[in-house]
Motif scaffolding. Structure first.
Motif, PDB file in Angstrom:
ATOM      1  N   LEU A  15      62.482 -73.074  98.517  1.00 59.90           N
ATOM      2  CA  LEU A  15      62.856 -73.992  99.723  1.00 59.90           C
ATOM      3  C   LEU A  15      63.298 -72.912 100.909  1.00 59.90           C
ATOM      4  CD1 LEU A  15      63.331 -76.644 100.962  1.00 59.90           C
ATOM      5  CD2 LEU A  15      65.659 -76.602 100.008  1.00 59.90           C
TER       6      LEU A  15
ATOM      7  N   PRO B 220      55.415 -72.971  99.433  1.00 58.57           N
ATOM      8  CA  PRO B 220      56.673 -73.068 100.261  1.00 58.57           C
ATOM      9  C   PRO B 220      56.163 -73.476 101.938  1.00 58.57           C
ATOM     10  CG  PRO B 220      56.554 -70.941  99.082  1.00 58.57           C
ATOM     11  CD  PRO B 220      55.240 -71.653  98.985  1.00 58.57           C
TER      12      PRO B 220
ATOM     13  N   CYS C 140      57.855 -77.194 103.092  1.00 52.64           N
ATOM     14  CA  CYS C 140      58.960 -77.074 104.211  1.00 52.64           C
ATOM     15  C   CYS C 140      58.584 -77.262 105.698  1.00 52.64           C
ATOM     16  CB  CYS C 140      59.669 -75.520 104.162  1.00 52.64           C
ATOM     17  SG  CYS C 140      60.556 -75.309 102.559  1.00 52.64           S
TER      18      CYS C 140
END
Length: 303
Positions: free
Chosen positions: A64, A211, A215
């Motif tokens: 994250l 990722p 995100c």
């Protein structure tokens, strides 16, 4: 009762009230300020990469913060289009091009795109940010926007168009077409190598692809606040929004939550935007007290 809005100045009037010394100080750029900020940003990025790459305890939790750091390189690339993060011009150019790879955002193209956005901010006919339609007005459009799907689809199409198609958008200067074509082809070749590497190791998947995908919504949520539900007027203190937020978000976004101030005076580097905010605060017409409050109000207006 006096209408406080009637006492507000537009961005040109407000900037005209600044003394010459103040204007000069606000525009002073600094390699040191930019490089220190960049070093801290890269330190956090590398720490997350090492955490995942070495499979340290609880390493999935690092996906994250790593994805957020990859995604918010957009704000650094954006700053580099203005040549403001660093005093040395070539550093801005090198850093801007370096951001292109993880973002799929070709820097030469983006500079021209972004300059047109500044010139025609929130103009539904001319702002390139609105060339594919207005910002979300329904729940479905809102969800699609936040997913990041539109961004990835648009950037893949832009890379392919620039690499092999006709470059004909009115905001892209013909003298830069060759550079844009070369840039797109280099990026596509690098992506081919990265995806080919997945046949040998999944490292690129864990360190960049996953990722970035999970995100991108965080960046979309941030970006929507910059101009969403702002009026299509010429006054930069109205057509752009400043969002009150914490130091962490301001750090990640290179102080771009002071977005009305940035649009009012784009030559001001990120580290002087808080000072510019203090000068223009009485005249800001589009503000939000945090991103949660912005999105809550935005959702209230969806169909």
């Amino acid at each position: 009762m006096t209408d406080m809005r009637s006492e507000m100045l537009d961005h040109k009037q407000a900037l005209a009230q600044l003394s010459p010394d103040t204007r000069a100080a606000l525009q002073t750029r600094s390699d040191r300020a930019g490089l220190v900020h960049l070093a801290l940003y890269l330190l956090a990025l590398c720490a997350c990469i090492l955490w995942i790459a070495t499979r340290a305890p609880l390493w999935p939790l690092a996906l994250l913060p790593l994805g957020i750091l990859w995604s918010f390189l957009f704000t650094l690339s954006h700053e580099c289009t203005h040549d403001t993060p660093f005093a040395t011009r070539w550093i801005n150019t090198v850093v801007g091009h370096a951001c292109a790879l993880p973002l799929m955002l070709p820097f030469t193209w983006f500079r021209a795109f972004h300059m047109a956005h500044h010139k025609f901010t929130n103009d539904p006919q001319n702002d390139p940010e609105l060339e594919h339609g207005a910002r979300p007005t329904t729940w479905r459009q809102y969800a699609q926007y936040l997913s990041g799907w539109g961004y990835w689809r648009s950037m893949i199409a832009t890379l392919l168009q620039n690499a092999f198609g006709t470059i004909n958008a009115p905001y892209l200067p013909p003298r830069r077409h060759a550079a844009m074509r070369r840039e797109a082809r280099i990026l596509l070749a690098l992506y081919a190598l990265i995806f080919a590497s997945l046949l040998i190791s999944p490292l690129a998947f864990w360190l960049w692809i996953l990722p970035s995908l999970i995100c991108q919504p965080a960046l979309r949520a941030y970006l929507l606040a910059e101009h969403g539900h702002c009026p299509p007027v010429a006054n930069m203190l109205a057509n752009s929004r400043t969002t009150v937020t914490n130091r962490l978000v301001r750090f990640l976004a290179w102080n771009m939550p002071y977005h009305a101030e940035h649009h009012a005076f784009p030559n001001v580097p990120f580290h002087h935007l808080p000072a510019l905010h203090a000068e223009l605060k009485p005249h800001l017409q589009s503000t939000s007290d945090g991103y949660h409050n912005f999105h809550q109000a935005y959702r209230d207006g969806l169909e």
